[in-house]
Scaffold this motif. Sequence first.
Motif, PDB file in Angstrom:
ATOM      1  N   LYS A 185     -28.346 -25.189  31.047  1.00 49.90           N
ATOM      2  CA  LYS A 185     -28.149 -24.547  29.879  1.00 49.90           C
ATOM      3  C   LYS A 185     -29.218 -25.430  29.016  1.00 49.90           C
ATOM      4  CE  LYS A 185     -23.822 -25.677  29.369  1.00 49.90           C
ATOM      5  NZ  LYS A 185     -23.395 -26.098  30.812  1.00 49.90           N
ATOM      6  N   ARG A 186     -29.641 -26.658  29.219  1.00 48.37           N
ATOM      7  CA  ARG A 186     -30.581 -27.426  28.268  1.00 48.37           C
ATOM      8  C   ARG A 186     -31.692 -26.933  28.446  1.00 48.37           C
ATOM      9  NH1 ARG A 186     -31.804 -33.655  29.662  1.00 48.37           N
ATOM     10  NH2 ARG A 186     -29.364 -33.672  30.405  1.00 48.37           N
ATOM     11  N   LEU A 187     -32.142 -26.149  29.340  1.00 53.87           N
ATOM     12  CA  LEU A 187     -33.459 -25.668  29.627  1.00 53.87           C
ATOM     13  C   LEU A 187     -33.592 -24.071  29.252  1.00 53.87           C
ATOM     14  CD1 LEU A 187     -34.390 -27.305  33.082  1.00 53.87           C
ATOM     15  CD2 LEU A 187     -34.704 -28.154  30.839  1.00 53.87           C
ATOM     16  N   TYR A 188     -32.545 -23.632  28.604  1.00 57.25           N
ATOM     17  CA  TYR A 188     -32.575 -22.112  28.290  1.00 57.25           C
ATOM     18  C   TYR A 188     -33.712 -21.923  27.259  1.00 57.25           C
ATOM     19  CZ  TYR A 188     -28.353 -20.245  30.548  1.00 57.25           C
ATOM     20  OH  TYR A 188     -27.551 -19.667  31.346  1.00 57.25           O
ATOM     21  N   TRP A 189     -34.010 -23.030  26.254  1.00 58.05           N
ATOM     22  CA  TRP A 189     -34.907 -22.685  25.417  1.00 58.05           C
ATOM     23  C   TRP A 189     -36.177 -23.635  25.601  1.00 58.05           C
ATOM     24  CZ3 TRP A 189     -29.650 -24.089  24.907  1.00 58.05           C
ATOM     25  CH2 TRP A 189     -28.985 -23.067  24.141  1.00 58.05           C
ATOM     26  N   SER A 190     -36.518 -24.009  26.700  1.00 54.66           N
ATOM     27  CA  SER A 190     -37.714 -24.479  27.269  1.00 54.66           C
ATOM     28  C   SER A 190     -38.851 -23.519  27.259  1.00 54.66           C
ATOM     29  CB  SER A 190     -37.629 -25.396  28.556  1.00 54.66           C
ATOM     30  OG  SER A 190     -37.228 -24.560  29.525  1.00 54.66           O
ATOM     31  N   LYS A 191     -39.949 -23.725  27.047  1.00 56.99           N
ATOM     32  CA  LYS A 191     -41.066 -22.703  27.191  1.00 56.99           C
ATOM     33  C   LYS A 191     -42.237 -23.142  27.979  1.00 56.99           C
ATOM     34  CE  LYS A 191     -40.361 -21.314  22.400  1.00 56.99           C
ATOM     35  NZ  LYS A 191     -40.896 -21.327  20.838  1.00 56.99           N
ATOM     36  N   ALA A 192     -42.860 -21.927  28.415  1.00 57.51           N
ATOM     37  CA  ALA A 192     -43.998 -22.276  29.114  1.00 57.51           C
ATOM     38  C   ALA A 192     -44.881 -21.055  28.992  1.00 57.51           C
ATOM     39  CB  ALA A 192     -43.630 -22.379  30.660  1.00 57.51           C
ATOM     40  N   ASP A 193     -46.137 -21.061  29.460  1.00 55.37           N
ATOM     41  CA  ASP A 193     -47.237 -19.835  29.611  1.00 55.37           C
ATOM     42  C   ASP A 193     -46.563 -19.088  30.619  1.00 55.37           C
ATOM     43  OD1 ASP A 193     -48.536 -20.623  27.230  1.00 55.37           O
ATOM     44  OD2 ASP A 193     -49.999 -21.708  28.478  1.00 55.37           O
ATOM     45  N   PHE A 194     -46.054 -17.886  30.304  1.00 57.64           N
ATOM     46  CA  PHE A 194     -45.769 -17.094  31.427  1.00 57.64           C
ATOM     47  C   PHE A 194     -45.637 -15.609  31.015  1.00 57.64           C
ATOM     48  CE2 PHE A 194     -42.130 -14.945  33.873  1.00 57.64           C
ATOM     49  CZ  PHE A 194     -42.643 -15.277  35.144  1.00 57.64           C
ATOM     50  N   ALA A 195     -46.559 -14.769  31.669  1.00 63.94           N
ATOM     51  CA  ALA A 195     -46.409 -13.474  31.165  1.00 63.94           C
ATOM     52  C   ALA A 195     -45.559 -12.558  31.809  1.00 63.94           C
ATOM     53  CB  ALA A 195     -47.926 -12.904  31.208  1.00 63.94           C
ATOM     54  N   LEU A 196     -44.540 -12.206  31.229  1.00 60.73           N
ATOM     55  CA  LEU A 196     -43.498 -11.517  32.110  1.00 60.73           C
ATOM     56  C   LEU A 196     -44.140 -10.208  32.572  1.00 60.73           C
ATOM     57  CD1 LEU A 196     -40.683 -12.067  29.233  1.00 60.73           C
ATOM     58  CD2 LEU A 196     -40.736 -12.942  31.620  1.00 60.73           C
ATOM     59  N   ASP A 197     -45.010  -9.545  32.225  1.00 62.44           N
ATOM     60  CA  ASP A 197     -45.537  -8.260  32.620  1.00 62.44           C
ATOM     61  C   ASP A 197     -46.620  -8.661  33.510  1.00 62.44           C
ATOM     62  OD1 ASP A 197     -43.885  -6.578  31.425  1.00 62.44           O
ATOM     63  OD2 ASP A 197     -44.881  -6.817  29.404  1.00 62.44           O
ATOM     64  N   ALA A 198     -47.153  -9.822  34.019  1.00 62.75           N
ATOM     65  CA  ALA A 198     -48.357 -10.046  34.907  1.00 62.75           C
ATOM     66  C   ALA A 198     -47.793 -10.604  36.143  1.00 62.75           C
ATOM     67  CB  ALA A 198     -49.115 -11.351  34.013  1.00 62.75           C
ATOM     68  N   PRO A 199     -48.656 -10.118  37.048  1.00 66.61           N
ATOM     69  CA  PRO A 199     -48.206 -10.513  38.388  1.00 66.61           C
ATOM     70  C   PRO A 199     -48.391 -11.829  38.774  1.00 66.61           C
ATOM     71  CG  PRO A 199     -49.703  -8.444  38.489  1.00 66.61           C
ATOM     72  CD  PRO A 199     -49.414  -9.274  37.199  1.00 66.61           C
TER      73      PRO A 199
END
Length: 346
Positions: A185-199
């Motif tokens: 739960k504590r990582l739900y709002w952690s962020k990273a560079d990640f393109a949801l539409d990219a392979p």
Amino acid sequence: MATAVGTKAAKAKQTTMAQAINRALRDAMAEDPTVHMMGEDVGTLGGVFRITDGLAAEFGDDRCTDTPLAEAGILGTAVGMAMYGLRPVVEMQFDAFAYPAFEQLISHVSRMRNRTGGAMPLPLTIRVPYGGGIGGVEHHSDSSEAYYMATPGLRVYTPATVADAYGMLREAIACDDPVVFLEPKRLYWSKADFALDAPQTVPPVGQAVVRRPGTSATLITYGPSVPVCLEAAEAATAEGWDLEVVDLRSLVPFDDATVAASVRRTGRAVVVHESTGFGGPGGEIAARVTERCFHHLEAPVLRVAGFDIPYPPPMLEKHHLPSVDRILDAVARLQWESEYVSGGGE
């Protein structure tokens, strides 16, 4: 084999773990009409943490279904759905809310494939938001992974990165075995560079990953404790320690090869997790490391874990959870133990 995730070329952007899980569910439901999402408040509300936001609007409430507040009934229904060829994904709203469903989990979910001699797989994913760090009260912050690990027939996954949250959930839903998918739960709002539409490519589930290479000692961890261990490893450099951090990613199956290879290189190990020390996962992990690395160890395998108490009130959880200071204290003890053993002290 690594798992490719995403479908179209796109520029990477800051994505939260919650968004990655939401997208994994959406993509799985779009690609496979047998995938059904169900749980308390997962439909109109989109879940307590908004993980299922928009799924009911897109796929209809017959495929993203709000259920009664009856965890045993939710999981029992999912068992029947899976037996009849569907791929249900169940959300247990909070970690300790899953306990009323344990009879279904232990008596049926974990045993069905073995009970039928392999003739009836059970492609069922149980999503469990788990762990502390959000100021939740009792029954909202448990680390219950040891229960699942001790139940033969279950796979147990827990991501620590945005990319793993997407890729590992997709693998869980596609798996023909039941998977308990523990979401920190504590990582739900952690962020990273990640393109949801990219392979993109993530390691296969069941393979641990070295998140930070090092030479002095190995921190073995998973889920919500991975960022804490990485922070501790950076802080340890001031003391002249070069710590390696291994993210298990999958608790069942367990990657003995990667963990043992790391400990054989460093000669020392600390297992870090939020679950209790007594009867927690660290005891099993320490035993496996000792069995495989005994002649390489320069000190006993140590554990930094939650205390052996029910989860404390929110104002006290910072003392209960593994912290950078507690990890560094364990590393300092490793140094003392190493000198004691090598020096033949009494």
